[in-house]
Design a protein around this motif. Structure first.
Motif, PDB file in Angstrom:
ATOM      1  N   VAL A   1       0.844  -1.199   0.000  1.00 32.53           N
ATOM      2  CA  VAL A   1       0.000   0.000   0.000  1.00 32.53           C
ATOM      3  C   VAL A   1       0.872   1.239   0.000  1.00 32.53           C
ATOM      4  N   SER A   2       2.079   1.108  -0.489  1.00 32.38           N
ATOM      5  CA  SER A   2       3.001   2.239  -0.465  1.00 32.38           C
ATOM      6  C   SER A   2       2.524   3.397  -1.326  1.00 32.38           C
ATOM      7  N   GLY A   3       1.603   3.120  -2.254  1.00 30.42           N
ATOM      8  CA  GLY A   3       1.103   4.192  -3.112  1.00 30.42           C
ATOM      9  C   GLY A   3       0.015   5.019  -2.479  1.00 30.42           C
ATOM     10  N   THR A   4      -0.448   4.661  -1.279  1.00 24.58           N
ATOM     11  CA  THR A   4      -1.511   5.419  -0.642  1.00 24.58           C
ATOM     12  C   THR A   4      -1.031   6.809  -0.293  1.00 24.58           C
ATOM     13  N   ARG A   5      -1.614   7.830  -0.900  1.00 28.98           N
ATOM     14  CA  ARG A   5      -1.132   9.190  -0.715  1.00 28.98           C
ATOM     15  C   ARG A   5      -1.287   9.651   0.724  1.00 28.98           C
ATOM     16  N   ALA A   6      -2.331   9.124   1.408  1.00 28.96           N
ATOM     17  CA  ALA A   6      -2.563   9.566   2.774  1.00 28.96           C
ATOM     18  C   ALA A   6      -1.585   8.932   3.739  1.00 28.96           C
ATOM     19  N   ALA A   7      -0.921   7.855   3.324  1.00 32.27           N
ATOM     20  CA  ALA A   7      -0.019   7.166   4.228  1.00 32.27           C
ATOM     21  C   ALA A   7       1.361   7.788   4.168  1.00 32.27           C
ATOM     22  N   ASP A   8       2.085   7.715   5.286  1.00 33.96           N
ATOM     23  CA  ASP A   8       3.476   8.110   5.313  1.00 33.96           C
ATOM     24  C   ASP A   8       4.231   7.053   6.084  1.00 33.96           C
ATOM     25  N   GLU A   9       5.483   7.326   6.377  1.00 37.26           N
ATOM     26  CA  GLU A   9       6.305   6.299   6.995  1.00 37.26           C
ATOM     27  C   GLU A   9       5.835   5.936   8.397  1.00 37.26           C
ATOM     28  N   ASN A  10       5.020   6.784   9.013  1.00 33.15           N
ATOM     29  CA  ASN A  10       4.530   6.513  10.350  1.00 33.15           C
ATOM     30  C   ASN A  10       3.081   6.020  10.356  1.00 33.15           C
ATOM     31  N   THR A  11       2.498   5.816   9.201  1.00 35.90           N
ATOM     32  CA  THR A  11       1.100   5.435   9.093  1.00 35.90           C
ATOM     33  C   THR A  11       0.986   4.045   8.485  1.00 35.90           C
ATOM     34  N   GLY A  12       0.250   3.163   9.164  1.00 43.53           N
ATOM     35  CA  GLY A  12       0.071   1.809   8.669  1.00 43.53           C
ATOM     36  C   GLY A  12      -0.954   1.761   7.562  1.00 43.53           C
ATOM     37  N   PRO A  13      -1.080   0.589   6.924  1.00 41.80           N
ATOM     38  CA  PRO A  13      -2.020   0.444   5.800  1.00 41.80           C
ATOM     39  C   PRO A  13      -3.453   0.817   6.152  1.00 41.80           C
ATOM     40  N   VAL A  14      -3.944   0.337   7.299  1.00 42.46           N
ATOM     41  CA  VAL A  14      -5.334   0.601   7.664  1.00 42.46           C
ATOM     42  C   VAL A  14      -5.564   2.100   7.849  1.00 42.46           C
ATOM     43  N   GLU A  15      -4.665   2.758   8.577  1.00 41.34           N
ATOM     44  CA  GLU A  15      -4.841   4.187   8.826  1.00 41.34           C
ATOM     45  C   GLU A  15      -4.701   5.001   7.546  1.00 41.34           C
ATOM     46  N   GLY A  16      -3.813   4.551   6.647  1.00 46.21           N
ATOM     47  CA  GLY A  16      -3.674   5.252   5.375  1.00 46.21           C
ATOM     48  C   GLY A  16      -4.933   5.168   4.542  1.00 46.21           C
ATOM     49  N   ILE A  17      -5.540   4.002   4.519  1.00 46.11           N
ATOM     50  CA  ILE A  17      -6.789   3.826   3.773  1.00 46.11           C
ATOM     51  C   ILE A  17      -7.899   4.682   4.382  1.00 46.11           C
ATOM     52  N   LYS A  18      -7.996   4.672   5.703  1.00 37.49           N
ATOM     53  CA  LYS A  18      -9.047   5.454   6.355  1.00 37.49           C
ATOM     54  C   LYS A  18      -8.834   6.951   6.150  1.00 37.49           C
ATOM     55  N   ALA A  19      -7.580   7.379   6.130  1.00 32.54           N
ATOM     56  CA  ALA A  19      -7.311   8.795   5.889  1.00 32.54           C
ATOM     57  C   ALA A  19      -7.773   9.208   4.497  1.00 32.54           C
ATOM     58  N   THR A  20      -7.525   8.354   3.524  1.00 33.51           N
ATOM     59  CA  THR A  20      -8.004   8.632   2.166  1.00 33.51           C
ATOM     60  C   THR A  20      -9.525   8.677   2.139  1.00 33.51           C
ATOM     61  N   ALA A  21     -10.156   7.732   2.822  1.00 32.07           N
ATOM     62  CA  ALA A  21     -11.617   7.677   2.850  1.00 32.07           C
ATOM     63  C   ALA A  21     -12.201   8.912   3.532  1.00 32.07           C
ATOM     64  N   ARG A  22     -11.546   9.391   4.587  1.00 27.71           N
ATOM     65  CA  ARG A  22     -12.044  10.591   5.268  1.00 27.71           C
ATOM     66  C   ARG A  22     -12.012  11.804   4.338  1.00 27.71           C
ATOM     67  N   ARG A  23     -10.958  11.904   3.561  1.00 28.59           N
ATOM     68  CA  ARG A  23     -10.866  13.018   2.623  1.00 28.59           C
ATOM     69  C   ARG A  23     -11.978  12.927   1.581  1.00 28.59           C
ATOM     70  N   LEU A  24     -12.266  11.724   1.138  1.00 30.80           N
ATOM     71  CA  LEU A  24     -13.316  11.553   0.130  1.00 30.80           C
ATOM     72  C   LEU A  24     -14.711  11.758   0.706  1.00 30.80           C
TER      73      LEU A  24
END
Length: 246
Positions: free
Chosen positions: A3-26
């Motif tokens: 899930v390294s392509g998840t724009r909302a994720a960074d080096e301190n954010t796991g896959p689940v949190e990165g996905i949820k961050a993207t969903a929150r923006r949407l």
């Protein structure tokens, strides 16, 4: 799963949190009804199959977002109440502090606020998993009312709720039992306060009062004080500073 392509994720954010961050923006852009796994995957630079490995269905993602929204808003309220209690504030000032905290969270997270307090999402039915988190907001309010009752800070009501009990046993249990007269209906009155608070926030977040109210923040404090009168609790006027939108 990559899930390294998840724009909302960074080096301190796991896959689940990165996905949820993207969903929150949407949520802000599409609304809850328009949210889909495909939209989240596309915006986050993921394959749909990779997202489905974490959230098999859209409803699973919505449930996770709902639980987070309830928990985060309740965290804000509980922290505000802890600070107010540490400062020796009476119940009325505590109530003002926690409701202001919820208001500030609501304006800072309009997508999540709309998800939990806006129109129901067509086809989605919240599972039992959401109940503990959803119960935290009324639990904060109930705790303050209970403290006011025990401290003798409530004024007896002018009229009692007529007829048989109106509440389910779960609501009475959350409060800690039915108080004795003349406060035997304070739980029902507390639910009126709760519903008034959420209705007031809906009006303000969705700009229903902007064309008739000069100062939304001051009006919020006033309306809360009026609602609190229904349970016999005095909310101090002009107490502290509201950092929310005016």
């Amino acid at each position: 799963m990559d899930v390294s392509g998840t724009r909302a994720a960074d080096e301190n954010t796991g896959p689940v949190e990165g996905i949820k961050a993207t969903a929150r923006r949407l949520l802000v852009e599409l609304g809850a009804a328009g949210l889909s796994l495909e939209a989240v995957a596309e915006d986050g630079g993921l394959a749909v199959s990779a997202l489905e490995a974490v959230f098999p269905h859209r409803d699973d993602l919505l449930t996770a977002l709902i639980i987070d929204a309830y928990d985060e808003s309740a965290d804000a309220m509980e922290q505000a109440d802890q600070a107010a209690r540490a400062a020796g504030a009476p119940a009325g000032a505590r109530l003002l502090a926690v409701t202001r905290a919820l208001r500030a969270w609501s304006f800072a997270n309009t997508g999540e606020f709309t998800l939990i307090y806006g129109s129901p999402v067509p086809g989605y039915h919240a599972p039992q998993d959401t109940v503990p988190s959803a119960s935290r907001t009324p639990a904060v309010l109930a705790g303050i009312v209970r403290s006011a009752l025990e401290a003798g800070e409530l004024t007896p009501p002018r009229r009692a709720v007529p007829g048989p009990p109106l509440l389910r046993p779960e609501a009475v249990e959350l409060f800690g039992g039915t108080p004795e007269a003349p406060f035997s209906d304070v739980i029902e009155r507390g639910m009126v306060l709760w519903s008034s608070l959420i209705g007031l926030l809906v009006f303000q977040v969705f700009s229903r009062t902007h064309d008739s109210v000069r100062d939304e923040s001051a009006y919020f404090d006033f309306a809360l004080a009026v609602a609190a009168e229904g349970i016999g609790l005095v909310v101090p006027a002009g107490e502290g500073t509201d950092t929310g939108p005016h």
